[in-house]
Design a protein around this motif. Structure first.
Motif, mmCIF file in Angstrom:
data_model
loop_
_atom_site.group_PDB
_atom_site.id
_atom_site.type_symbol
_atom_site.label_atom_id
_atom_site.label_comp_id
_atom_site.label_asym_id
_atom_site.label_seq_id
_atom_site.Cartn_x
_atom_site.Cartn_y
_atom_site.Cartn_z
ATOM 1 N N GLY A 252 -5.912 21.965 1.833
ATOM 2 C CA GLY A 252 -5.850 20.759 2.653
ATOM 3 C C GLY A 252 -6.586 19.599 2.013
ATOM 4 O O GLY A 252 -6.111 18.457 2.030
ATOM 5 N N VAL A 253 -7.755 19.874 1.439
ATOM 6 C CA VAL A 253 -8.536 18.815 0.793
ATOM 7 C C VAL A 253 -7.788 18.248 -0.406
ATOM 8 O O VAL A 253 -7.738 17.028 -0.610
ATOM 9 C CB VAL A 253 -9.919 19.361 0.358
ATOM 10 N N ILE A 254 -7.190 19.135 -1.214
ATOM 11 C CA ILE A 254 -6.433 18.661 -2.384
ATOM 12 C C ILE A 254 -5.247 17.800 -1.953
ATOM 13 O O ILE A 254 -4.978 16.740 -2.540
ATOM 14 C CB ILE A 254 -5.960 19.853 -3.226
ATOM 15 N N ALA A 255 -4.535 18.222 -0.896
ATOM 16 C CA ALA A 255 -3.405 17.430 -0.390
ATOM 17 C C ALA A 255 -3.887 16.061 0.090
ATOM 18 O O ALA A 255 -3.254 15.028 -0.178
ATOM 19 C CB ALA A 255 -2.708 18.179 0.735
ATOM 20 N N PHE A 256 -5.015 16.048 0.814
ATOM 21 C CA PHE A 256 -5.562 14.785 1.311
ATOM 22 C C PHE A 256 -5.931 13.858 0.155
ATOM 23 O O PHE A 256 -5.638 12.660 0.178
ATOM 24 C CB PHE A 256 -6.794 15.067 2.175
ATOM 25 N N LEU A 257 -6.571 14.407 -0.882
ATOM 26 C CA LEU A 257 -6.979 13.582 -2.013
ATOM 27 C C LEU A 257 -5.777 13.031 -2.773
ATOM 28 O O LEU A 257 -5.809 11.897 -3.259
ATOM 29 C CB LEU A 257 -7.869 14.403 -2.951
ATOM 30 N N THR A 262 -2.694 8.228 -4.008
ATOM 31 C CA THR A 262 -1.428 7.491 -4.029
ATOM 32 C C THR A 262 -1.542 6.187 -3.259
ATOM 33 O O THR A 262 -1.115 5.125 -3.731
ATOM 34 C CB THR A 262 -0.300 8.354 -3.434
ATOM 35 N N LEU A 263 -2.138 6.241 -2.059
ATOM 36 C CA LEU A 263 -2.301 5.030 -1.256
ATOM 37 C C LEU A 263 -3.221 4.025 -1.944
ATOM 38 O O LEU A 263 -2.970 2.809 -1.909
ATOM 39 C CB LEU A 263 -2.866 5.388 0.125
ATOM 40 N N ALA A 264 -4.287 4.509 -2.565
ATOM 41 C CA ALA A 264 -5.195 3.607 -3.263
ATOM 42 C C ALA A 264 -4.495 2.910 -4.426
ATOM 43 O O ALA A 264 -4.685 1.710 -4.657
ATOM 44 C CB ALA A 264 -6.410 4.388 -3.759
ATOM 45 N N TYR A 265 -3.657 3.658 -5.144
ATOM 46 C CA TYR A 265 -2.932 3.058 -6.265
ATOM 47 C C TYR A 265 -1.929 2.017 -5.785
ATOM 48 O O TYR A 265 -1.825 0.928 -6.354
ATOM 49 C CB TYR A 265 -2.222 4.152 -7.055
ATOM 50 N N LEU A 266 -1.201 2.340 -4.708
ATOM 51 C CA LEU A 266 -0.235 1.376 -4.172
ATOM 52 C C LEU A 266 -0.945 0.125 -3.660
ATOM 53 O O LEU A 266 -0.444 -1.000 -3.822
ATOM 54 C CB LEU A 266 0.578 2.039 -3.059
ATOM 55 N N SER A 267 -2.102 0.302 -3.031
ATOM 56 C CA SER A 267 -2.872 -0.851 -2.557
ATOM 57 C C SER A 267 -3.334 -1.712 -3.723
ATOM 58 O O SER A 267 -3.299 -2.944 -3.667
ATOM 59 C CB SER A 267 -4.088 -0.373 -1.749
ATOM 60 N N TYR A 268 -3.777 -1.035 -4.775
ATOM 61 C CA TYR A 268 -4.205 -1.763 -5.976
ATOM 62 C C TYR A 268 -3.059 -2.605 -6.538
ATOM 63 O O TYR A 268 -3.228 -3.784 -6.876
ATOM 64 C CB TYR A 268 -4.699 -0.755 -6.999
ATOM 65 N N ARG A 269 -1.870 -1.996 -6.611
ATOM 66 C CA ARG A 269 -0.715 -2.725 -7.145
ATOM 67 C C ARG A 269 -0.367 -3.927 -6.276
ATOM 68 O O ARG A 269 -0.020 -4.994 -6.775
ATOM 69 C CB ARG A 269 0.489 -1.775 -7.248
ATOM 70 N N ARG A 270 -0.484 -3.765 -4.955
ATOM 71 C CA ARG A 270 -0.119 -4.846 -4.038
ATOM 72 C C ARG A 270 -1.145 -5.984 -4.094
ATOM 73 O O ARG A 270 -0.789 -7.162 -4.122
ATOM 74 C CB ARG A 270 -0.007 -4.311 -2.615
ATOM 75 N N VAL A 271 -2.432 -5.626 -4.107
ATOM 76 C CA VAL A 271 -3.488 -6.651 -4.101
ATOM 77 C C VAL A 271 -3.435 -7.493 -5.376
ATOM 78 O O VAL A 271 -3.603 -8.709 -5.352
ATOM 79 C CB VAL A 271 -4.859 -5.995 -3.941
#
Length: 277
Positions: A252-257, A262-271
């Protein structure tokens, strides 16, 4: 004068240090028995790998019950399992009625106090009791085993390197002393030769023999190798009863990370999408 004295002491120290570094050393004596030690055999365990048996499983409950049978009928004559309570056996597939029966009929009773006289006594175990000690204390244990102390097996697979394989190899690995074994190191009675034991000479006699335990119909044949694997699996569970839940939490922890990354990378690309380098 003091300064010259300090310099002289420093020079003497440097000379001694240089001599110690360059002086020839005697070759270290090699223990002639090291060549006879063997690494534990590698067995296939149901909990091997990041997830284990099935999707999120780990222990094979049927194997654990066979291992408990081997412990009860063979190992419990000398070795305690005092960190395990009878009610914990429900976790490996025994019903509540079976747990009560196992506790009530256990070969050793639980220490108690007679309510009428206040004197020490014993009583049949109940599910909330831990599996009773085989011997009252270390002195009694040594007296019954030629001064050898049978270890409690509750954490034995955690206390030994490669514990599951070590226990499996140790109890199935008794052998005749090799012909080229150093004569002055040969184990003599009551010791037994075992290449998996740290000193090669173990006080415990070979505990298993083919057919010594009668498994239920439909189970594998009770060979020494099979019983050794089964009891090693049971003792691994005794030492790590939460292994499966830890593995599930890890997945579960690995899936969460992964999702968070992925979300952090997409946010970085958008910002930073509109920023030109």
């Amino acid at each position: 004068m003091v300064r010259l004295f300090g310099i002289a002491i420093g020079a003497v120290f440097c000379v001694v240090l240089l001599f110690a570094a360059l002086a020839p050393r005697e070759a270290a004596e090699v223990d002639p028995t090291l060549a006879f030690h063997e690494h534990p055999k590698k067995a296939h365990w149901s909990w091997d790998g990041p997830i284990g048996l099935g999707v999120f499983g780990g222990y094979d409950r049927v194997q654990l019950q066979r291992g408990f049978q081997v412990y009860k009928e063979v190992c419990s004559a000398c070795h305690s399992l005092n960190r395990v309570a009878f009610r914990n056996l429900g976790e490996i597939g025994f019903s509540e009625a079976e747990v009560k029966a196992i506790a009530k009929n256990w070969v050793h009773e639980v220490p108690a106090i007679n309510p009428d006289t206040g004197e020490a006594s014993t009583r049949p175990a109940i599910p909330s009791d831990r599996i009773p000690l085989v011997y009252a204390n270390e002195i009694a244990a040594r007296a019954a085993n030629n001064n050898a102390l049978p270890p409690d097996l509750s954490l034995i697979t955690k206390a030994r390197h490669d514990g599951s394989n070590y226990v499996y190899s140790l109890i199935s690995g008794y052998a005749d002393v090799p012909a080229n074994f150093p004569a002055d190191r040969r184990p003599e009675a009551p010791l037994h030769y075992n290449p998996y034991f740290h000193s090669l000479a173990i006080a415990m006699a070979p505990p298993l023999s083919d057919g010594q335990v009668t498994y239920a119909e439909g189970q594998p044949e009770a060979t020494v190798d099979q019983m050794a694997q089964d009891v090693a699996a049971f003792l691994t569970w005794a030492a790590e009863p939460k292994l499966e839940s830890r593995k599930r939490a890890g997945v579960g922890v690995i899936a969460f990370l992964l999702i968070l990354t992925t979300l952090a990378y997409l946010s970085y690309r958008r910002v930073w999408a509109g920023v030109k380098h």
